[in-house]
Design an enzyme around this catalytic site. Structure first.
Site, PDB file in Angstrom:
ATOM      1  N   ASP A 119      12.884 -60.027  34.824  1.00  0.00           N
ATOM      2  CA  ASP A 119      13.994 -61.002  34.677  1.00  0.00           C
ATOM      3  C   ASP A 119      15.200 -60.276  35.120  1.00  0.00           C
ATOM      4  O   ASP A 119      15.408 -59.048  34.934  1.00  0.00           O
ATOM      5  CB  ASP A 119      13.866 -61.197  33.071  1.00  0.00           C
ATOM      6  CG  ASP A 119      14.833 -62.534  32.930  1.00  0.00           C
ATOM      7  OD1 ASP A 119      15.403 -62.883  33.707  1.00  0.00           O
ATOM      8  OD2 ASP A 119      14.960 -62.820  31.662  1.00  0.00           O
ATOM      9  N   ASP A 145      21.178 -65.919  36.884  1.00  0.00           N
ATOM     10  CA  ASP A 145      21.765 -67.399  36.528  1.00  0.00           C
ATOM     11  C   ASP A 145      22.375 -67.550  35.373  1.00  0.00           C
ATOM     12  O   ASP A 145      22.241 -66.453  34.989  1.00  0.00           O
ATOM     13  CB  ASP A 145      20.548 -68.277  36.527  1.00  0.00           C
ATOM     14  CG  ASP A 145      19.609 -67.829  35.486  1.00  0.00           C
ATOM     15  OD1 ASP A 145      19.679 -66.522  35.002  1.00  0.00           O
ATOM     16  OD2 ASP A 145      18.668 -68.953  35.153  1.00  0.00           O
ATOM     17  N   ASP A 159       5.703 -66.685  29.966  1.00  0.00           N
ATOM     18  CA  ASP A 159       5.898 -65.478  29.307  1.00  0.00           C
ATOM     19  C   ASP A 159       6.752 -65.891  28.011  1.00  0.00           C
ATOM     20  O   ASP A 159       7.362 -66.913  27.949  1.00  0.00           O
ATOM     21  CB  ASP A 159       6.837 -64.406  29.852  1.00  0.00           C
ATOM     22  CG  ASP A 159       8.241 -64.637  29.994  1.00  0.00           C
ATOM     23  OD1 ASP A 159       8.931 -64.098  29.215  1.00  0.00           O
ATOM     24  OD2 ASP A 159       8.423 -65.777  30.645  1.00  0.00           O
TER      25      ASP A 159
END
Length: 376
Positions: A92, A146, A271
């Site tokens: 991530d 993001d 996930d």
């Protein structure tokens, strides 16, 4: 990275496929255990491989950047060598972690300023810098930076947040294309669809991201406070636009029922910390429902944790014994529960894949959603 679709399920958008990476093949749909700091809490790599048969795990850019730090990871030759995991890894970008530090971060055009949760030190994540960090980590799949807007955001905030995410994405995508992996293999880069709970913003984002032609695409900003049915609606809106021939990753979701509903709507990768976090607190997911292992009713129940499931490692332990461990506050209780829940989640997606290929996914999924949501 390569992706191929092996089968699709009648009456649904579900599909079974395979993602090929430098560190192995990932059959989809797939659930990915979360190894935030390079470790899935309470679970050995051997158990992940042999007992759970995880095909891919996650690491987190924010946490690994802060600790152990990039010098240590690069010195080891990347995260695969550092944590002895020789299968695929996804990282991530750290955007969600920065989002969760709402009182200790500021979002500006250049990037996200934040203070470390460890020592309060100041840091800046830029779209370009996050690519560079993930190059050093060496994950097979990297995520774009993001902003994850809260599920309760009003339209004005969600629109401004989405525009910032898209501007960041353009910068991150440029840096990705200008750089190469450091350890002799290629890395994929997934952009993330945002837009909160507003269909027009989600469609705008899905089109913007589809036009990049990345190896895969992610759906972010869900399961962050919005109603469950709204989450399902947004998945459908987005997957109507995202390319059919690229894997779709739904980030941070969720319960067994959420996973089945997401697969039904065309999601390939998922996930969530729920299997391990809830397991450490005594909640076990099984083929017939959810068990609170501290309940008195299990004290003299000598049956297996999940008699109707597969023969994973927990067949050695009875419900009575695991309850005893939780009541006694033994560390082994948390380990058994974490392994059990992860094994169940991986069993669930393997069964979903099998039923997609066999052509009876729709009826199987309807029955399973009812079963896995029961409280035993």
């Amino acid at each position: 990275m390569k992706f191929k679709i092996d089968a699709t399920a009648p009456e649904t958008a579900a599909r079974a496929g395979e993602i090929t990476t430098a560190h192995g093949v990932i059959p989809t749909p797939i659930f990915m255990p979360v190894g935030t700091v390079g470790s899935v809490k309470g679970v050995h790599m051997r158990e992940l491989r042999e007992d759970i048969d995880a095909k891919i795990i996650l690491g987190n850019t924010y946490h690994l950047y802060l600790r152990p730090g990039l010098d240590v990871i690069r010195g080891a030759g990347g995260l695969h060598r550092f944590n002895s995991w020789n299968r695929p890894i996804l990282t991530d970008s750290g955007g969600f972690q920065v989002f969760s530090l709402s009182s200790n971060r500021k979002l500006k055009e250049e990037g996200a300023y934040f203070r470390s949760h460890i020592d309060g030190s100041k840091h800046l994540f830029t779209p370009e810098g996050v690519v560079d960090i993930q190059r050093i980590i060496g994950s097979d799949i990297m995520m774009a930076l993001d902003e994850c807007a809260p599920g309760t955001s009003d339209y004005s905030y969600a629109r401004k947040s989405l525009d910032l995410t898209h501007r960041w994405l353009q910068r991150g995508w440029k840096r990705y294309q200008e750089t190469e992996g450091l350890y002799g293999y290629s890395q994929a880069y997934f952009p993330i669809v945002q837009g909160c709970v507003y269909p027009d913003l989600r469609r705008k984002s899905a089109r913007f991201i589809s036009d990049l032609g990345a190896d895969g695409n992610a759906i972010g900003g869900l399961a962050v406070g919005e109603p469950t049915e709204k989450m399902y609606e947004m998945i459908e809106v987005v997957n109507d636009i995202l390319p059919q021939d690229k894997p779709r990753y739904l980030m941070g979701v969720g319960t067994p029922a959420n996973i089945l509903e997401a697969i039904d709507r065309g999601v390939d990768m998922m996930d969530c910390v729920m299997p391990t976090r809830n397991g450490r607190n005594g909640m076990l997911f099984t083929s017939n429902g959810i068990m609170n292992m501290r309940n008195r009713k299990w004290a003299d129940d000598y049956s297996e944790l999940d008699p109707d499931g597969t023969a994973w490692v927990d067949h050695e332990y009875s419900r009575a014994y695991v309850r005893h461990l939780f009541v006694s506050q033994e560390l082994l209780a948390m380990q058994i529960a974490s392994i059990h829940n992860l094994a169940f989640y991986l069993h669930l997606v393997r069964e979903a894949r099998r039923h997609i290929i066999d052509g009876d996914f729709a009826s199987w999924k309807k029955d399973m959603v009812e079963r896995v949501t029961r409280r035993l």
